[in-house]
Motif scaffolding. Sequence first.
Motif, PDB file in Angstrom:
ATOM      1  N   LEU A 189      -8.085  10.820  -5.267  1.00 52.50           N
ATOM      2  CA  LEU A 189      -6.320  10.624  -4.831  1.00 52.50           C
ATOM      3  C   LEU A 189      -5.857  10.110  -4.088  1.00 52.50           C
ATOM      4  O   LEU A 189      -5.444   9.198  -3.485  1.00 52.50           O
ATOM      5  CB  LEU A 189      -6.217  12.119  -5.074  1.00 52.50           C
ATOM      6  N   LEU A 190      -7.409  10.027  -2.841  1.00 52.44           N
ATOM      7  CA  LEU A 190      -6.965   9.374  -1.361  1.00 52.44           C
ATOM      8  C   LEU A 190      -6.870   7.545  -1.900  1.00 52.44           C
ATOM      9  O   LEU A 190      -6.290   7.078  -0.972  1.00 52.44           O
ATOM     10  CB  LEU A 190      -7.897   9.849  -0.786  1.00 52.44           C
ATOM     11  N   PHE A 191      -7.971   7.305  -2.391  1.00 58.01           N
ATOM     12  CA  PHE A 191      -7.994   5.629  -2.653  1.00 58.01           C
ATOM     13  C   PHE A 191      -6.671   5.270  -3.396  1.00 58.01           C
ATOM     14  O   PHE A 191      -6.415   4.532  -2.929  1.00 58.01           O
ATOM     15  CB  PHE A 191      -9.397   5.558  -3.753  1.00 58.01           C
ATOM     16  N   VAL A 192      -6.292   6.285  -4.225  1.00 61.08           N
ATOM     17  CA  VAL A 192      -4.490   6.161  -5.274  1.00 61.08           C
ATOM     18  C   VAL A 192      -3.957   5.977  -4.154  1.00 61.08           C
ATOM     19  O   VAL A 192      -2.524   5.181  -3.657  1.00 61.08           O
ATOM     20  CB  VAL A 192      -4.546   7.214  -5.999  1.00 61.08           C
ATOM     21  N   ALA A 193      -3.705   6.521  -3.152  1.00 57.04           N
ATOM     22  CA  ALA A 193      -2.486   7.161  -1.866  1.00 57.04           C
ATOM     23  C   ALA A 193      -2.859   5.465  -1.003  1.00 57.04           C
ATOM     24  O   ALA A 193      -1.637   5.062  -0.631  1.00 57.04           O
ATOM     25  CB  ALA A 193      -2.506   8.125  -0.735  1.00 57.04           C
ATOM     26  N   VAL A 194      -4.121   5.193  -0.505  1.00 57.83           N
ATOM     27  CA  VAL A 194      -4.539   3.968   0.456  1.00 57.83           C
ATOM     28  C   VAL A 194      -3.793   3.018  -0.717  1.00 57.83           C
ATOM     29  O   VAL A 194      -3.436   1.873   0.293  1.00 57.83           O
ATOM     30  CB  VAL A 194      -5.499   3.693   0.781  1.00 57.83           C
ATOM     31  N   LEU A 195      -4.088   3.176  -1.846  1.00 56.04           N
ATOM     32  CA  LEU A 195      -3.744   1.549  -2.417  1.00 56.04           C
ATOM     33  C   LEU A 195      -2.067   1.784  -2.395  1.00 56.04           C
ATOM     34  O   LEU A 195      -1.327   0.601  -2.609  1.00 56.04           O
ATOM     35  CB  LEU A 195      -4.730   1.797  -3.628  1.00 56.04           C
ATOM     36  N   ALA A 196      -1.418   2.937  -3.289  1.00 57.31           N
ATOM     37  CA  ALA A 196       0.231   2.994  -3.042  1.00 57.31           C
ATOM     38  C   ALA A 196       0.504   2.616  -1.911  1.00 57.31           C
ATOM     39  O   ALA A 196       1.729   2.144  -1.982  1.00 57.31           O
ATOM     40  CB  ALA A 196       0.279   4.159  -3.779  1.00 57.31           C
ATOM     41  N   SER A 197       0.126   3.084  -0.473  1.00 63.72           N
ATOM     42  CA  SER A 197       0.509   3.160   0.739  1.00 63.72           C
ATOM     43  C   SER A 197       1.018   2.008   1.170  1.00 63.72           C
ATOM     44  O   SER A 197       2.085   1.095   1.395  1.00 63.72           O
ATOM     45  CB  SER A 197      -0.606   3.572   1.843  1.00 63.72           C
ATOM     46  N   GLY A 216     -13.881  16.197  -2.008  1.00 63.19           N
ATOM     47  CA  GLY A 216     -14.363  15.972  -2.805  1.00 63.19           C
ATOM     48  C   GLY A 216     -14.839  14.753  -3.831  1.00 63.19           C
ATOM     49  O   GLY A 216     -14.085  13.693  -4.052  1.00 63.19           O
ATOM     50  N   PRO A 217     -15.551  14.778  -4.560  1.00 67.35           N
ATOM     51  CA  PRO A 217     -15.943  13.534  -5.901  1.00 67.35           C
ATOM     52  C   PRO A 217     -13.957  12.996  -6.306  1.00 67.35           C
ATOM     53  O   PRO A 217     -13.811  12.110  -6.333  1.00 67.35           O
ATOM     54  CB  PRO A 217     -16.994  13.811  -6.787  1.00 67.35           C
ATOM     55  N   ALA A 239     -14.985   6.064   4.294  1.00 66.82           N
ATOM     56  CA  ALA A 239     -15.631   7.690   4.231  1.00 66.82           C
ATOM     57  C   ALA A 239     -15.558   8.617   3.864  1.00 66.82           C
ATOM     58  O   ALA A 239     -16.243   9.303   3.593  1.00 66.82           O
ATOM     59  CB  ALA A 239     -16.244   6.626   5.736  1.00 66.82           C
ATOM     60  N   LEU A 240     -13.864   8.764   4.583  1.00 68.27           N
ATOM     61  CA  LEU A 240     -14.088  10.867   4.576  1.00 68.27           C
ATOM     62  C   LEU A 240     -13.604  11.301   3.377  1.00 68.27           C
ATOM     63  O   LEU A 240     -13.300  12.124   3.425  1.00 68.27           O
ATOM     64  CB  LEU A 240     -12.972  10.413   5.422  1.00 68.27           C
ATOM     65  N   ALA A 241     -13.148  10.473   1.875  1.00 70.34           N
ATOM     66  CA  ALA A 241     -12.520  11.081   1.245  1.00 70.34           C
ATOM     67  C   ALA A 241     -13.471  11.498  -0.116  1.00 70.34           C
ATOM     68  O   ALA A 241     -12.447  13.110  -0.226  1.00 70.34           O
ATOM     69  CB  ALA A 241     -11.976   9.615  -0.306  1.00 70.34           C
TER      70      ALA A 241
END
Length: 534
Positions: free
Chosen positions: A340-348, A334-335, A327-329
């Motif tokens: 990158l935040l989606f990538v970071a969560v997936l990487a995490s 910004g779009p 929700a916050l990304a």
Amino acid sequence: MTQVETKPQAGDPVRGVPEGAAPRTSGKASDGVRGKGLGGNSVGLLGSAVIGISTVAPVYCLTSTLGSTAGEVGLQMPAIFLAGFLPMLLVAFAYRELNKVMPDCGTSFTWTVKAFGPRVGWMCGWGLVVATIIVLSNLAGVATSYFWLLAGELTGSDRIAHLADSKPVHILTCLALIALATLVSYRGMTATKGVQYALVGLQLVVLVLFVVMAFGKAGSGGEVPAFAGGVDFSWSWFNPFAVGSFAAFTAGLSLSIFMYWGWDACLTANEETTGSEKTPGRAALIAMVVLVGSYLATAVAAQMAVGSGEKGLGLGNPDTSDNVFAALAGPVMGPALGILLFVAVLASATASLQTTFIPVARTVLAMSAYEALPASYARVHPRFRSPGRATVMAGVATGIFYTVMTLVSEHVLVDTIYALGLMICFYYALTSFACAWYFRRELTGSVRDALFKGVFPVLGGALLAAVFAKTLYDMWDPAYGSGSSVFGVGSVFVIGVGLLLVGFVIMLVMQRRSPAFFRGEVLTKDTPALVVAD
């Protein structure tokens, strides 16, 4: 006792204790502590700390727990994160002291057997194993969700992004990710370490970027309606006594404890670490400091930007609480950068999914090597020097658990996380008490011994035992967790207690199959001899 090494023949599976080899003892530990055939000196201090951080998966923990914690304690979330850090730090001291004399990959299982005997030790080991299976299933679920969300963002297709909502697609993707993580872990600690440097570095860099940009959005509510819920910073956020009720405090604390879980992966890799008596303990403390700093910075920044309310982007919004960063990304970063935040969560989640196999596989390996589980799980791969069969077993168990829970309950993610807090408190508390009891003859030797081998572990164990008892009482209520129930009993209670009872039943079966271990003949209960200086 002299350490005896036996080298496997090429192509032959390695057992925990090869026939004819003497048990390996470490430090002051007495007879019974065995070598497992794992690859020694595979990981250094940095690699060990990275494995600890990766197993915890800070970005994954934040996206799946920030909302739930804010819903329980509101703006006191930073205080709860500090409160959860305290018992974890005290427990880390217990692990460090026990690891110095027994750097054994069985960790909690081995140490509690040596202190309290085989039955308590077996249940402690079971608590670690089942907690890890729960975490693995949740990691796979989050990784799957973010895989499809990221695919949707990259393709600009809402249809692809919503594939995660399809149970068949979600489950199949989940099983594929579990299989991939199992394969990497199966290939041993060297392969694990190489993957982790990149994935941990990526998620921490993106998390820092999110925190900086969230601070930048603070106070912009007058100009941007989406950030109208943001609040000004206050030191009162760090006051745990300002939480509305004791039930809310313990619920938040249980979630906070979950967010630190996994640092002990540094210890379960101790037989494969350079300087196995000291390096794992130091790595665990480094990991803990990085984690608490990351959590506090993110909590403060997020609250200042969007607040902890239940509407809009507020962290306590029940519609987004199980996946806050989704929700916050966009609004915060910004779009373009939000991706990158989606990538970071997936990487995490992916990184942790892979490293979380370390504690469960090595605990199962140790339990098998000491004849507490079937002997087949003591096999170590001759090339990769990893507990191959135990790793595959963990992968299969994770896949089955996640599939069943997903089909049975729509709120499986929330409820299993709450149940996980119970498991963590259970085996961490037992390990802490085991430290004080094992070293009881040494507690009067010096102030340091009294504090680090006695006072700190007992205090940490007592805090976790209190959380365990209160959580056990609260989770009977169906309102605890997601609000779902089974025959009028909270589903969190059913999951948590049910899994402990399953372990007790399996222990009774193993008691008949392996009576020598349960008679204390394999891994002996003892206390280190008190050494008196000349």
